[in-house]
Design an enzyme around this catalytic site. Structure first.
Site, short mmCIF file in Angstrom:
data_model
loop_
_atom_site.label_atom_id
_atom_site.label_comp_id
_atom_site.label_asym_id
_atom_site.label_seq_id
_atom_site.Cartn_x
_atom_site.Cartn_y
_atom_site.Cartn_z
N CYS A 1 0.82 -1.20 0.00
CA CYS A 1 0.00 0.00 0.00
C CYS A 1 0.86 1.26 0.00
O CYS A 1 2.04 1.22 0.30
CB CYS A 1 -1.00 0.00 1.15
SG CYS A 1 -0.33 0.08 2.80
N CYS A 2 0.22 2.37 -0.40
CA CYS A 2 0.86 3.67 -0.47
C CYS A 2 1.99 3.64 -1.50
O CYS A 2 1.78 3.30 -2.65
CB CYS A 2 1.33 4.09 0.92
SG CYS A 2 1.75 5.84 1.06
N ILE A 3 3.22 3.94 -1.11
CA ILE A 3 4.35 3.97 -2.03
C ILE A 3 4.96 2.59 -2.26
O ILE A 3 5.71 2.38 -3.22
CB ILE A 3 5.45 4.95 -1.52
CG1 ILE A 3 6.52 5.24 -2.59
CG2 ILE A 3 6.09 4.43 -0.23
CD1 ILE A 3 5.99 5.94 -3.82
#
Length: 225
Positions: free
Chosen positions: A135-137
């Site tokens: 998730c995210c980066i």
């Protein structure tokens, strides 16, 4: 039978480690899903330490495993000890620690290198056809290690002002991967590679929406496990 899930951390704190809310959300949703969780982090120095009040680096030196132990309430192992045969899936929360400690994306973008242990961990789960949640980066890790895979970091433009990191999507596509636009409360499932991604804090969204999106990612990982 409970699914066994490894969670790989990158320190403690959004600017130089794992994003605390994302890590916590993943752990809550894994608990709700009945999973048995083990946490891991590489035993390496952080790229740098950021004063989270000032937003600037300090002269301190900190260790990724030691800092990650804060999130794990002390119950954590060196990533070198992770045995893919003892786990059904692996999840990487986001935070700048992923882009600074687990790889060098923060400095080099698409030309980054991935930490050897992180790379071998990802390859081991992929080879074993076991799901990988990011998730995210952290989807940039998959983009570097698995050319041609499909991931999401949200949207590929910032027309509505909610996706300030939209250029990451373009960098991912330059690596030969497919970026799939998804909203913060959604996840993308790359069925072929068993890679599940959600954008989390790559979107400027209320915390509960980020929490829900991480939950969708966790649910899809557990389905594939």
């Amino acid at each position: 039978m409970a699914k066994r899930v490894a969670v790989v951390l990158a320190g403690c704190g959004v600017f130089d480690g794992s994003e605390i809310h994302e890590a916590s959300a993943a752990l809550v949703h894994l608990s709700r899903g009945g999973a048995t969780v083990k946490m891991f982090a590489p035993n390496i120095d952080q790229m740098h330490v950021v004063d989270h009040v000032k937003g600037s680096p300090t002269e301190e030196k900190r260790n990724v495993l030691v800092e990650s132990a804060r999130l794990a309430r002390g119950n954590i192992q060196d990533l070198a000890e992770l045995d893919v045969g003892e786990q059904d899936a692996v999840i990487f929360p986001g935070g700048f620690g992923v882009a600074k400690n687990l790889c060098t994306w923060a400095v080099s973008g698409k030309d980054c290198t991935v930490n050897d242990q992180v790379k071998s961990t990802l390859q081991a789960f992929h080879s074993a056809k076991k799901p990988i949640g990011l998730c995210c980066i952290s989807p940039v890790l998959a983009a570097k290690v698995f050319p041609g895979c499909e991931v999401t970091v949200g949207h590929n433009n910032n027309d509505d002002g909610r996706f300030p990191g939209a250029d990451t999507a373009g960098a991912i596509e330059q690596l030969g991967c497919k970026h799939v636009c998804k909203n913060v409360d959604e996840a993308h499932v790359d069925e072929k590679n068993k890679i599940v991604t959600t954008c989390a804090f790559m979107c400027e969204a209320p915390l509960h929406e980020i929490f829900d999106g991480v939950g969708v990612m966790v649910q899809e990982v557990l389905k594939l496990a």
